[in-house]
Design a protein around this motif. Structure first.
Motif, PDB file in Angstrom:
ATOM      1  N   PRO A 390     -29.901  94.468  30.144  1.00 47.73           N
ATOM      2  CA  PRO A 390     -30.411  93.344  30.926  1.00 47.73           C
ATOM      3  C   PRO A 390     -29.610  93.104  32.205  1.00 47.73           C
ATOM      4  O   PRO A 390     -29.956  92.243  33.013  1.00 47.73           O
ATOM      5  CB  PRO A 390     -30.251  92.165  29.962  1.00 47.73           C
ATOM      6  N   THR A 391     -28.523  93.861  32.350  1.00 50.84           N
ATOM      7  CA  THR A 391     -27.672  93.803  33.536  1.00 50.84           C
ATOM      8  C   THR A 391     -27.384  95.247  33.946  1.00 50.84           C
ATOM      9  O   THR A 391     -27.614  96.173  33.158  1.00 50.84           O
ATOM     10  CB  THR A 391     -26.350  93.068  33.235  1.00 50.84           C
ATOM     11  N   PRO A 392     -26.886  95.477  35.158  1.00 51.35           N
ATOM     12  CA  PRO A 392     -26.633  96.851  35.589  1.00 51.35           C
ATOM     13  C   PRO A 392     -25.717  97.609  34.619  1.00 51.35           C
ATOM     14  O   PRO A 392     -24.738  97.069  34.114  1.00 51.35           O
ATOM     15  CB  PRO A 392     -25.977  96.680  36.961  1.00 51.35           C
ATOM     16  N   LEU A 393     -26.063  98.864  34.373  1.00 51.99           N
ATOM     17  CA  LEU A 393     -25.274  99.751  33.526  1.00 51.99           C
ATOM     18  C   LEU A 393     -24.680 100.841  34.408  1.00 51.99           C
ATOM     19  O   LEU A 393     -25.400 101.565  35.094  1.00 51.99           O
ATOM     20  CB  LEU A 393     -26.154 100.372  32.444  1.00 51.99           C
ATOM     21  N   THR A 394     -23.367 100.951  34.379  1.00 55.23           N
ATOM     22  CA  THR A 394     -22.665 101.949  35.191  1.00 55.23           C
ATOM     23  C   THR A 394     -21.700 102.733  34.313  1.00 55.23           C
ATOM     24  O   THR A 394     -21.385 102.309  33.187  1.00 55.23           O
ATOM     25  CB  THR A 394     -21.866 101.277  36.325  1.00 55.23           C
ATOM     26  N   PRO A 395     -21.191 103.866  34.807  1.00 50.44           N
ATOM     27  CA  PRO A 395     -20.189 104.597  34.030  1.00 50.44           C
ATOM     28  C   PRO A 395     -18.963 103.756  33.721  1.00 50.44           C
ATOM     29  O   PRO A 395     -18.294 103.964  32.708  1.00 50.44           O
ATOM     30  CB  PRO A 395     -19.831 105.781  34.944  1.00 50.44           C
ATOM     31  N   GLN A 396     -18.656 102.795  34.591  1.00 50.02           N
ATOM     32  CA  GLN A 396     -17.448 101.987  34.420  1.00 50.02           C
ATOM     33  C   GLN A 396     -17.624 100.837  33.425  1.00 50.02           C
ATOM     34  O   GLN A 396     -16.633 100.324  32.897  1.00 50.02           O
ATOM     35  CB  GLN A 396     -17.009 101.415  35.772  1.00 50.02           C
ATOM     36  N   ASN A 397     -18.859 100.394  33.184  1.00 48.58           N
ATOM     37  CA  ASN A 397     -19.022  99.194  32.350  1.00 48.58           C
ATOM     38  C   ASN A 397     -19.724  99.446  31.018  1.00 48.58           C
ATOM     39  O   ASN A 397     -20.137  98.497  30.349  1.00 48.58           O
ATOM     40  CB  ASN A 397     -19.727  98.084  33.133  1.00 48.58           C
ATOM     41  N   LEU A 398     -19.854 100.724  30.600  1.00 48.16           N
ATOM     42  CA  LEU A 398     -20.502 101.005  29.316  1.00 48.16           C
ATOM     43  C   LEU A 398     -19.826 100.252  28.180  1.00 48.16           C
ATOM     44  O   LEU A 398     -20.495  99.708  27.293  1.00 48.16           O
ATOM     45  CB  LEU A 398     -20.486 102.506  29.025  1.00 48.16           C
ATOM     46  N   ILE A 403     -19.513  96.379  23.646  1.00 47.31           N
ATOM     47  CA  ILE A 403     -18.773  95.293  23.011  1.00 47.31           C
ATOM     48  C   ILE A 403     -19.605  94.022  22.930  1.00 47.31           C
ATOM     49  O   ILE A 403     -19.647  93.352  21.887  1.00 47.31           O
ATOM     50  CB  ILE A 403     -17.456  95.011  23.772  1.00 47.31           C
ATOM     51  N   PHE A 404     -20.295  93.688  24.001  1.00 47.50           N
ATOM     52  CA  PHE A 404     -20.943  92.380  24.078  1.00 47.50           C
ATOM     53  C   PHE A 404     -22.456  92.405  23.875  1.00 47.50           C
ATOM     54  O   PHE A 404     -23.057  91.347  23.673  1.00 47.50           O
ATOM     55  CB  PHE A 404     -20.629  91.729  25.436  1.00 47.50           C
ATOM     56  N   GLY A 405     -23.063  93.593  23.889  1.00 52.20           N
ATOM     57  CA  GLY A 405     -24.519  93.606  23.814  1.00 52.20           C
ATOM     58  C   GLY A 405     -25.138  94.437  22.724  1.00 52.20           C
ATOM     59  O   GLY A 405     -26.323  94.278  22.420  1.00 52.20           O
TER      60      GLY A 405
END
Length: 451
Positions: A390-398, A403-405
């Motif tokens: 539901p929010t941008p997915l990037t290599p840095q924030n997987l 953890i949260f989703g």
């Protein structure tokens, strides 16, 4: 195509490749040929190249998230029958009492192929359904030692879970059991040295249940086999006290002097080690495996994972049999060090490194093939998740999305060794309902034996 095996194309997913050149590929296409990924790109490009080939199966993922299968760097399949089991008498007050009154009592009573097979099969099923495609297991069944690892191997292959097995050598049950457990490691390492699906390591229990001569003997055997060790390190203070009483500076120094700290080995926990010991592990190329939920459950403390990683130790992540879920373990690893250190800035980098990088390095080296990454030539071990970011997915924030989703309930499809073992949330490799029903009967008989 290899050996006439059909090509499987997975199209229309959102792939996070992980690895050094991590990419997020929307509307992706993946090609699986046997046990290997042979193509990665956009759906249109993959279909144009492979779609018209003979014997191709195409599966539309409907925008679902695709990541490498989770890797569990320390598991105890035999612990399955402990679920719901009570300990007679007053509650254990120390970690050593927990070992003596639960785990050592339990592993001594595991003595039939039926008990070993179903306890392993339960753990394998639960692992797969939580998105884990490979485990490094540490086994103990002193009621049945010879041939025990073959029984576990059958359970893993029946379920479709990749693994590496070892038998826990210990002096606690006397020389006959010690000798048999050494031989079981040696036999299975020789047998499975080149097996692509189930490999082997040399298992040791914690240092405080092993005599110097036993450790020297195991080191000699392992050297002759070119095998690495899988052992518990300073999980509780008993390990440290015992080593010092034997005249060593500490447990890590003892294992070093006796030849156990060889490259590629797994030192599990490392709760009670100091900075010089951490530096020694780094120097020796020994991996440490963190098991946060188990450490909390046994109240043994929190290892200095932050310091280990800073000193260059390759720290992986496992579950210690507490849970089959690596996603659950990662969620706890992420917060436990913040809590312990009262520092909200730690946890993110360390957890991402353990889950994505260190485990991949451990498994890739052990299995001799890239794992924990989606790229050409890598193992075809994947998990498809019912997750639409539901929010941008990037290599840095997987990691933030995991953890949260994302929950274990999101595991839709699992592919291990190129084989679909979970489809649309249903295990298809074995009949789960009948396995659990039979396992319950076996466990009831096992529990009665212990009462």
């Amino acid at each position: 195509m290899k050996g006439g095996i059909e090509l499987l194309i997975l199209k229309g997913g959102t792939v996070v490749t992980l690895g050094e050149d991590c990419r997020v590929i929307e509307d992706s296409g993946l090609v699986i040929d046997g046990e290997t990924i042979t193509g990665v790109g956009k759906s249109n490009d993959i279909l144009a190249e492979y779609g018209n080939k003979e014997g191709v199966t195409v599966k539309d993922l409907g925008g679902r998230l695709v990541i490498p299968g989770f890797l569990n760097a320390h598991m105890h399949l035999y612990s399955s029958f402990a679920r719901g089991m009570s300990i007679a008498g007053p509650s254990p007050k120390t970690f050593k009492e927990i070992l003596e009154r639960l785990w050592w009592s339990m592993d001594k009573d595991l003595m039939t192929e039926e008990e070993l097979y179903y306890s392993a099969l339960i753990g394998a099923i639960d692992s797969l359904k939580s998105g884990t495609t490979a485990i490094l297991d540490h086994h103990a069944s002193f009621g049945m030692i010879e041939g025990s690892l073959d029984v576990l191997e059958k359970a893993l292959k029946d379920a479709g879970l990749k693994g590496s097995l070892c038998f826990e050598v210990s002096d606690r049950w006397g020389p006959k059991a010690r000798d048999a457990s050494i031989e079981e490691n040696v036999r299975f390492i020789r047998k499975n040295a080149n097996d692509p699906f189930v490999r082997a390591m040399f298992g040791l229990h914690a240092s405080f249940t092993l005599e110097d001569e036993t450790l020297k003997r195991c080191a000699e055997e392992a050297e002759g086999l070119n095998a690495s060790f899988h052992f518990h390190l300073a999980e509780g203070l008993a390990d440290v006290t015992d080593a010092r009483e034997r005249g060593y500076k500490g447990v890590t120094d003892r294992l070093y002097e006796l030849g156990v700290l060889i490259p590629g080995s797994l030192a599990i926990h490392g709760v009670h080690i100091d900075e010089p010991e951490i530096e020694l592990l780094a120097k020796c190329g020994v991996n440490v495996v963190h098991n946060p939920e188990s450490n909390m459950n046994n109240a043994v403390g929190v290892p200095n994972v932050v310091g280990m990683i800073a000193k260059g130790v390759n720290v992986g992540l496992g579950t210690d049999g507490y849970t089959p879920s690596m996603l659950e373990s990662a969620k706890v690893a992420y917060i436990i060090h913040k809590h312990e250190r009262r520092d909200p800035t730690v946890g993110w980098t360390e957890t991402a490194k353990m889950l994505f990088e260190s485990n991949a390095a451990i498994f890739s080296a052990h299995f001799g093939k890239p794992m924990g990454v989606i790229k050409e030539g890598a193992a075809a071990d994947l998990v498809v998740l019912d997750y639409y970011p539901p929010t941008p997915l990037t290599p840095q924030n997987l990691l933030g999305h995991l953890i949260f989703g994302i929950r274990d309930s999101a595991v839709n499809t699992v592919i291990a060794g190129g084989r679909e073992v979970v489809k649309d949330h249903v295990l298809v490799s074995v009949d789960e309902e009948s396995v659990m029903a039979e396992a319950k009967k076996v466990a009831e008989r096992y529990w009665k034996k212990r009462s």
